[in-house]
Design a protein around this motif. Structure first.
Motif, PDB file in Angstrom:
ATOM      1  N   ASN A 291       0.838  -1.205   0.000  1.00  0.00           N
ATOM      2  CA  ASN A 291       0.000   0.000   0.000  1.00  0.00           C
ATOM      3  C   ASN A 291       0.872   1.253   0.000  1.00  0.00           C
ATOM      4  O   ASN A 291       0.635   2.197  -0.760  1.00  0.00           O
ATOM      5  N   GLU A 292       1.863   1.254   0.855  1.00  0.00           N
ATOM      6  CA  GLU A 292       2.767   2.404   0.918  1.00  0.00           C
ATOM      7  C   GLU A 292       3.557   2.556  -0.381  1.00  0.00           C
ATOM      8  O   GLU A 292       3.745   3.662  -0.893  1.00  0.00           O
ATOM      9  N   LEU A 293       4.007   1.420  -0.925  1.00  0.00           N
ATOM     10  CA  LEU A 293       4.777   1.462  -2.170  1.00  0.00           C
ATOM     11  C   LEU A 293       3.920   1.992  -3.317  1.00  0.00           C
ATOM     12  O   LEU A 293       4.384   2.792  -4.144  1.00  0.00           O
ATOM     13  N   ALA A 294       2.665   1.558  -3.391  1.00  0.00           N
ATOM     14  CA  ALA A 294       1.769   2.060  -4.444  1.00  0.00           C
ATOM     15  C   ALA A 294       1.604   3.574  -4.336  1.00  0.00           C
ATOM     16  O   ALA A 294       1.588   4.285  -5.353  1.00  0.00           O
ATOM     17  N   CYS A 295       1.507   4.072  -3.115  1.00  0.00           N
ATOM     18  CA  CYS A 295       1.378   5.522  -2.921  1.00  0.00           C
ATOM     19  C   CYS A 295       2.649   6.249  -3.345  1.00  0.00           C
ATOM     20  O   CYS A 295       2.586   7.328  -3.961  1.00  0.00           O
ATOM     21  N   ARG A 296       3.794   5.674  -3.040  1.00  0.00           N
ATOM     22  CA  ARG A 296       5.062   6.300  -3.429  1.00  0.00           C
ATOM     23  C   ARG A 296       5.223   6.325  -4.950  1.00  0.00           C
ATOM     24  O   ARG A 296       5.649   7.325  -5.527  1.00  0.00           O
ATOM     25  N   VAL A 297       4.890   5.216  -5.592  1.00  0.00           N
ATOM     26  CA  VAL A 297       4.998   5.133  -7.051  1.00  0.00           C
ATOM     27  C   VAL A 297       4.055   6.137  -7.702  1.00  0.00           C
ATOM     28  O   VAL A 297       4.432   6.870  -8.621  1.00  0.00           O
TER      29      VAL A 297
END
Length: 357
Positions: free
Chosen positions: A118-124
């Protein structure tokens, strides 16, 4: 032993995998701007210095084996078919995010909380100016993700199924008890004061009416269904042993001491001993198998630690009045929970490590 479950995002390398020319261009753009990323591209499209592959299956298999997160610029169906045979569990799988080749949507596909997808998707999405797609129910309703919060607090999830039980209760608007005598979740739950009913005493909660409960502590009991057990690394086992004592004998005695005292081995933080024993093969192997540190102190350091059961015989042999109790107290800086227990060749005492530490 179970290791603490920690977020992957920001801790593990990220493979950005693309298949098409447009996807390759987007992958390069992402890898130039998002820290911790590396491009994995078909050999026919790659340039010098970029990782290449001939078979997509190999890229996914190696990522799961070597603990690498994945950003996949391709159709979701392709990714689902690739990861399906590799799945082990939400506490083991890496983060997998799917990205369309225009960079418009970053979909958190796998390991949203514990893996950090979830955090990675937001960063991307933030890097590319796109939209993160998060489907986790607790996130959508603004509820705490207990597996993620436990990881942030450095707690071990003993029973991952308990996360589901408690989350379902929160989603249904039902009360959840919290037994957290050291307030280890106080900071991460500060934004949700209305969701949890605090219960000060473990025994009172166990005797109360059945309902989903979060317990944070080192005690072992006969646990009711619906209790989520979070274990802090808060116990130090002080260990003394005769020369040449095998690791299995040391492990058996530690386990028996914890069993008799009703303490969880998942809360073991370290073994502690005297410097003269720090190279004992059995003791080193016991620490390795328990997946904890082996700490050691000089005889002079241990001699100055007040203990309830000093021994003149121990003083004659090692130059300090205590090994197990003194080492446990020295390492933990807290209270002695279990005074020394002796077997034929091993002595064990357990202290609580002071918190926060």
């Amino acid at each position: 032993m179970t290791k603490p479950l920690l977020m992957a995002t920001g801790m593990r390398p990220i493979r950005v995998v693309a298949l098409t020319p447009a996807g390759v261009r987007l992958a390069r753009r992402l890898c130039q701007t998002l820290e911790g990323t590396e491009c994995w591209l078909p050999a026919s499209w790659a340039t010098a210095g970029e990782h290449t592959f001939d078979r997509l299956t190999d890229v996914f298999a190696e990522a799961f084996t070597n603990d690498r997160d994945l950003v996949c610029i391709m159709a979701t169906g392709i990714v689902v078919r690739q990861v399906a045979p590799l799945l082990q569990g939400k506490d083991r799988d890496p983060a997998v995010v799917v990205l369309d080749q225009e960079g418009r949507f970053a979909v958190s596909l796998l390991s949203g909380h514990l893996g950090g997808a979830n955090e990675l998707a937001c960063r991307v999405a933030a890097t590319l100016g796109g939209t993160p797609v998060i489907t986790t129910a607790t996130d959508i309703q603004g509820l705490p993700a207990l597996d993620l919060l436990a990881a942030q607090a450095g707690l071990i999830i003993e029973n991952p199924t308990g996360v589901k039980e408690v989350s379902m209760a929160l989603l249904a608007g039902n009360p959840v008890r919290l037994v957290d005598p050291e307030d280890r979740l106080a900071t991460v739950l500060a934004g949700y004061p209305h969701l949890f009913h605090r219960e000060a005493a473990l025994e009172a909660a166990l005797a109360g009416s059945p309902q989903p409960t979060v317990y944070v502590g080192c005690r072992e009991r006969s646990w009711p269904t619906g209790w989520l057990r979070l274990r802090p690394r808060s116990l130090i086992a002080g260990v003394g042993c005769h020369r040449g004592t095998p690791s299995l004998e040391i492990l058996d005695h530690i386990q028996e001491v914890f069993r008799q005292a009703g303490l969880s081995l998942l809360s073991l933080k370290a073994l502690a001993t005297i410097a003269a024993k720090k190279d004992e093969p059995g003791l080193k192997e016991a620490a390795r198998r328990l997946e904890v540190e082996l700490l050691w102190y000089t005889a002079e350091e241990l001699e100055h630690v007040p203990v309830p059961h000093p021994s003149a015989q121990v003083t004659r042999h090692v130059g300090a009045k205590s090994v197990s109790e003194a080492a446990a107290l020295k390492a933990g800086q807290g209270e002695l929970l279990i005074p020394k227990h002796k077997s034929a060749n091993v002595t064990v005492a357990v202290a609580r490590a002071i918190w926060p530490s």
